[in-house]
Structures are given as structure tokens and as C-alpha cells.
Design an enzyme around this catalytic site. Structure first.
Site, PDB file in Angstrom:
ATOM      1  N   ALA A 159      13.817  11.212 -23.174  1.00 13.73           N
ATOM      2  CA  ALA A 159      13.387  11.896 -24.088  1.00 13.73           C
ATOM      3  C   ALA A 159      12.793  13.093 -24.226  1.00 13.73           C
ATOM      4  O   ALA A 159      12.621  13.856 -24.665  1.00 13.73           O
ATOM      5  CB  ALA A 159      12.139  11.332 -23.991  1.00 13.73           C
ATOM      6  N   TYR A 160      12.646  14.404 -22.576  1.00 13.13           N
ATOM      7  CA  TYR A 160      12.448  15.551 -23.113  1.00 13.13           C
ATOM      8  C   TYR A 160      13.551  16.243 -23.569  1.00 13.13           C
ATOM      9  O   TYR A 160      13.508  16.922 -24.098  1.00 13.13           O
ATOM     10  CB  TYR A 160      12.577  15.610 -21.046  1.00 13.13           C
ATOM     11  CG  TYR A 160      11.962  16.737 -20.460  1.00 13.13           C
ATOM     12  CD1 TYR A 160      10.912  17.581 -20.726  1.00 13.13           C
ATOM     13  CD2 TYR A 160      13.063  17.903 -20.414  1.00 13.13           C
ATOM     14  CE1 TYR A 160      10.022  18.554 -20.263  1.00 13.13           C
ATOM     15  CE2 TYR A 160      12.224  18.715 -19.550  1.00 13.13           C
ATOM     16  CZ  TYR A 160      10.868  19.502 -19.657  1.00 13.13           C
ATOM     17  OH  TYR A 160      10.594  20.804 -19.631  1.00 13.13           O
ATOM     18  N   ILE A 161      14.758  15.752 -22.901  1.00 16.25           N
ATOM     19  CA  ILE A 161      15.835  16.317 -23.500  1.00 16.25           C
ATOM     20  C   ILE A 161      15.652  16.502 -25.820  1.00 16.25           C
ATOM     21  O   ILE A 161      15.520  17.686 -26.240  1.00 16.25           O
ATOM     22  CB  ILE A 161      17.330  16.175 -24.220  1.00 16.25           C
ATOM     23  CG1 ILE A 161      17.285  16.090 -22.214  1.00 16.25           C
ATOM     24  CG2 ILE A 161      18.344  16.429 -24.323  1.00 16.25           C
ATOM     25  CD1 ILE A 161      18.675  15.790 -21.870  1.00 16.25           C
ATOM     26  N   SER A 163      12.687  16.188 -27.362  1.00 11.00           N
ATOM     27  CA  SER A 163      11.232  16.741 -27.199  1.00 11.00           C
ATOM     28  C   SER A 163      11.912  18.587 -27.477  1.00 11.00           C
ATOM     29  O   SER A 163      11.449  19.482 -28.197  1.00 11.00           O
ATOM     30  CB  SER A 163      10.621  16.791 -26.328  1.00 11.00           C
ATOM     31  OG  SER A 163      10.477  16.790 -24.798  1.00 11.00           O
ATOM     32  N   LYS A 164      12.570  18.559 -26.059  1.00 12.40           N
ATOM     33  CA  LYS A 164      13.069  20.141 -26.028  1.00 12.40           C
ATOM     34  C   LYS A 164      13.273  20.945 -27.308  1.00 12.40           C
ATOM     35  O   LYS A 164      13.134  21.783 -27.605  1.00 12.40           O
ATOM     36  CB  LYS A 164      12.792  20.813 -24.553  1.00 12.40           C
ATOM     37  CG  LYS A 164      11.827  20.731 -24.103  1.00 12.40           C
ATOM     38  CD  LYS A 164      10.631  20.900 -24.022  1.00 12.40           C
ATOM     39  CE  LYS A 164       9.705  20.887 -22.747  1.00 12.40           C
ATOM     40  NZ  LYS A 164       8.786  22.095 -22.966  1.00 12.40           N
TER      41      LYS A 164
END
Length: 256
Positions: A159-161, A163-164
Site C-alpha cells: 500500500a505504501y509503494i 501510494s508513493k
């Protein structure tokens, strides 16, 4: 009051989100040193109040607004406060973000996904919409803080990947739409940087720090000031021909 001999942001009104700690707090100090009048934005009032008090004691122009970037009306209030205090908004560093415990995608809770995407993507979306409205009459500069996880798949949660990566897409779209109107939009892609989020992650994954050090040309974790310095340059008129780009500040990590 200590100032730069040839300041980058003299006379600029700047807004910094995620300013209560880490890169955002470092940016508050660097931007003030470079001559900006700043509006700090975050959810934690006590930290914001402490930083603002310290900066004012040093002779800088600083104020804070408690706001959650996932809420459009709160972002609008923060932007309005910057304009009310300093007459305009020239610069915005959209730094607020959140991480999550690394887990395989199929084990990731939907609530975690929602929190990460709302903060990291909707937060940048909300900020840019209100900042751009304030900047349209006279132009300005926006820098969105992404990550090396926005360029490659790093050892963090999916999810972080995602989002960025999305932050970089929003950056390019906004740069394309508003460059002709005098608004430059760019992004930073920091590597591993000392912060509450990274320090907690490394504490919970003790073998990961050595892996990160081995993967960078400069084998260390960055200090928040090093990222803030790059943000200040991108926000300044000295980067006047830099539009829609992503500046990696990662010790060479993404060259491997």
C-alpha cells in the site's frame, strides 16, 4: 537569528505539512533559515507549538495550524491562514505521510490500506487543490514528498509503494496542467531517513538497516535536514527550470 548568507526563500510565504517531526520539522528550520515566513501544518498541536515557539524566539516568522490533510476543509483552513498572515502563498512542501508495518499484500488489512492511501494520496490531492487556488493569481512552487518507494519496489508494504507511486503521478499531472500559469510542481524521492516512522520500522526489523546500507552508494541513513535542504532548493527560484521532475535524495540507492 542565524540566516543563510544568500537565502533561497527570502520573502516567500511557505506552507509545510507533516511539520511536527522528522523531515517536516527539519524543513521548518531550513525554510526559515532561508528567509521564508512559514505556516506549519500537522495533527499534533504540542509539537507544532514547540517548534513554532523556538523559531519565533530565533526571530523567524512562523505560525501553525492543526489540521488533518485527509480532510479538505482543514487543509483549506490552513492555506487560508497562510494567506491571511503573509498576504499570499508562494511555496508549499506537501510532506505529510504515513507508513505501515511491512506485511505480504494478501495479509494486509483493508483499514491499513485505506489509511495509507487516504493520507499519502488524498492528502496530497487535497493540499494541491487548495494551494493551487491560492497560487493562481501570482504563481508559486509546490514540492510533494514521495519516496524511493515511488520509483521502485522497496521492502515496505504494498500500500505504501502504491501510494508513493501515485504521488508522482499527481505531481506530473499538476505540473503539466499548471506550468503555463506559473506554478511549478515537483517531487522528492527520499531514501531511508531518520524519522519516527523509519526508526520504528528499523527497530522492529533489525536486519533491514544493514540491507539498506549495503544497497546505497553512500552507506548510511539520511538525516532529515538533508531532505529538507533539497526541498528548499526545489521550492526556490534557483530551480526555475525544474518542472514535473522527481529528485531522488537517496544516497544513490536507486542507482543499483
Amino acid at each position: 537569528m542565524t540566516t543563510a548568507s544568500n537565502p533561497l526563500l527570502v520573502g516567500k510565504s511557505a506552507l509545510i505539512t507533516g511539520a511536527s517531526a522528522g523531515i517536516g520539522a527539519a524543513a521548518a528550520r531550513v525554510f526559515c533559515r532561508e528567509g521564508a515566513a512559514i505556516t506549519l501544518v500537522a495533527r499534533r498541536e504540542s509539537q507544532l507549538a514547540d517548534i513554532t515557539s523556538q523559531l519565533r524566539a530565533e526571530g523567524h516568522q512562523a505560525q501553525y495550524v492543526v489540521a488533518d490533510v485527509t480532510r479538505s476543509e482543514e487543509v483549506a483552513r490552513a492555506v487560508s491562514a497562510a494567506v491571511a498572515a503573509y498576504g499570499r502563498l508562494d511555496v508549499a512542501f506537501n510532506n505529510a505521510g504515513v507508513g505501515a508495518e511491512p506485511k505480504p499484500l494478501h495479509l494486509l488489512d483493508e483499514e491499513v490500506y485505506d489509511t495509507v492511501m487516504d493520507t499519502n494520496v488524498r492528502g496530497v490531492w487535497n493540499c494541491m487543490r487548495h494551494e493551487i487556488r491560492a497560487m493562481l493569481p501570482r504563481g508559486g512552487t509546490i514540492v510533494n514528498n514521495s519516496s524511493t518507494a515511488g520509483l521502485v519496489a522497496t521492502p515496505v508494504t504494498a500500500a505504501y509503494i502504491a501510494s508513493k507511486h501515485a504521488v508522482l503521478g499527481l505531481t506530473k499531472a499538476a505540473a503539466t496542467e499548471y506550468a503555463a500559469q506559473g506554478i511549478r510542481v515537483n517531487a522528492l524521492a527520499p531514501g531511508s531517513t531518520r524519522s519516527e516512522m523509519v526508526d520504528t520500522w528499523l527497530r522492529d526489523n533489525p536486519d533491514m538497516e544493514q540491507h539498506l546500507l549495503q544497497s546505497a552508494l553512500v552507506p548510511r541513513i539520511a538525516e532529515p535536514d538533508e531532505i529538507a535542504e533539497a526541498a528548499a532548493w526545489l521550492c526556490s527560484d534557483r530551480a526555475s527550470f525544474v518542472v514535473g521532475t522527481t529528485l531522488s535524495v537517496d544516497g544513490g540507492w536507486t542507482t543499483r
